[in-house]
Write a protein that holds these residues in place. Structure first.
Motif, PDB file in Angstrom:
ATOM      1  N   VAL A  61       0.836  -1.212   0.000  1.00  0.00           N
ATOM      2  CA  VAL A  61       0.000   0.000   0.000  1.00  0.00           C
ATOM      3  C   VAL A  61       0.863   1.252   0.000  1.00  0.00           C
ATOM      4  O   VAL A  61       0.406   2.346   0.365  1.00  0.00           O
TER       5      VAL A  61
ATOM      6  N   LYS B 237       0.735   2.279  -4.777  1.00  0.00           N
ATOM      7  CA  LYS B 237      -0.358   1.365  -4.429  1.00  0.00           C
ATOM      8  C   LYS B 237      -1.247   1.845  -3.289  1.00  0.00           C
ATOM      9  O   LYS B 237      -1.885   1.031  -2.626  1.00  0.00           O
ATOM     10  N   SER B 238      -1.332   3.147  -3.082  1.00  0.00           N
ATOM     11  CA  SER B 238      -2.115   3.647  -1.956  1.00  0.00           C
ATOM     12  C   SER B 238      -3.610   3.736  -2.220  1.00  0.00           C
ATOM     13  O   SER B 238      -4.371   4.090  -1.329  1.00  0.00           O
TER      14      SER B 238
ATOM     15  N   ASN C  75     -12.756   3.874  -4.019  1.00  0.00           N
ATOM     16  CA  ASN C  75     -12.146   3.996  -2.703  1.00  0.00           C
ATOM     17  C   ASN C  75     -13.190   4.443  -1.691  1.00  0.00           C
ATOM     18  O   ASN C  75     -14.124   5.180  -2.030  1.00  0.00           O
TER      19      ASN C  75
END
Length: 298
Positions: A62, A86-87, A181
């Motif tokens: 992440v 990859k956040s 998200n």
């Protein structure tokens, strides 16, 4: 040519690189949100080195591009600018997130609401010293990310997502604005250095002044403590709507703020021929009167 690695930042390459898709250049604003503190129970900020170690170890999956400590300006970069990081959550077969641009630079600010640093509790990121922000911003801008917030500069922890805007428009996005998200951060973000008013969603004054954006009606809850409340207090006094009994605790929303702001709404309505009555001139504040009050940003 822009630098793949931010000048002056520590480089800790996790060597998990992959290309982006091309398209509008973007930056995504995050906070690490390591603890759930409150005004009543603030908590010490998590050490920078702990997050630095996490993103190069168990948290590689992440990792952002950059970890930024706004209290002392430390910055560490984990992947080059042209690689995806990859956040962001990125569902298989859905809208691209981590790769959706010529760059998608993800910035993790070391912060959570009501963190304590040096004996002081901080409610929002923009209240911190924001050390290192100028250099970080300049590096992001060098990659073609314009000084705009296509979905508005973040001022609270609500989500505002628009898949078409995300796909088609360059600029800065809050984590709370990215499709697929569910996170609601960062809650706030520092203004662009030498902001010329182009940051969409920003309130802007003349002669180089910047004003607090409207935080939303739900923000104005009794007992809220913030430097914004104190600056609102001062402006209400300045425009002749002082209904305060004292200046004690002027950074905390109370009955004096309600009476003074309602006086301002009545004054604004009369001065501009609005003819407002009822709820239009009662608490809580609305965007039109808030913007007209011109509460200065710190």
């Amino acid at each position: 040519m822009a630098d793949l690695w931010m000048p002056g930042a520590e480089r800790l390459d996790i060597r998990d690189h992959a290309p982006t898709d091309g398209g509008p250049a973007k930056a995504v604003a995050h906070i690490t949100w390591d603890k759930n503190a409150t005004e009543a129970k603030p908590q010490a900020l998590v050490p920078y080195d702990r997050l630095r170690t996490y993103f190069t170890g168990g948290g590689k999956g992440v990792a952002p591009h950059v970890l930024w400590d706004p209290f002392d300006g430390k910055i560490c970069q984990f992947v080059p600018a042209t690689s995806r990081s990859k956040s962001l959550a990125d569902e298989a077969g859905g809208t691209r997130t981590n790769r959706a641009g010529s760059v998608v630079l993800q910035i993790e600010a070391l912060f959570f609401p009501w963190c304590v640093v040096g004996g002081k509790a901080y409610e929002s990121l923009q209240d911190t010293p924001c050390e290192g922000w100028d250099a970080l911003h300049a590096w992001v801008k060098s990659w073609g990310v314009p000084d705009v917030w296509p979905l508005g500069r973040p001022t609270d922890f609500s989500s505002h997502r628009d898949e078409e805007v995300w796909r088609s428009r360059a600029g800065w996005y809050a984590h709370a604005q990215v499709p697929e998200n569910t996170h609601q951060d960062p809650g706030s973000w520092p203004r662009f250095p030498q902001d010329d008013g182009g940051g969409e969603g920003d309130a802007r004054g003349g002669a180089g002044k910047t004003y607090e954006p409207f935080p939303g009606a739900a923000w104005f809850t009794a007992g809220r403590r913030s430097a914004i409340v104190a600056r609102m207090h001062d402006r209400l006094v300045a425009v002749g709507c002082d209904r305060y009994r004292s200046s004690t605790g002027k950074d905390t929303l109370g009955s004096g703020d309600i009476a003074s702001y309602e006086a301002w709404q009545r004054k604004y309505s009369a001065d501009h021929g609005k003819g407002w009555t009822g709820s239009a001139v009662t608490w809580p504040p609305g965007k039109e009167t808030w913007d007209a009050l011109k509460v200065p940003e710190k």
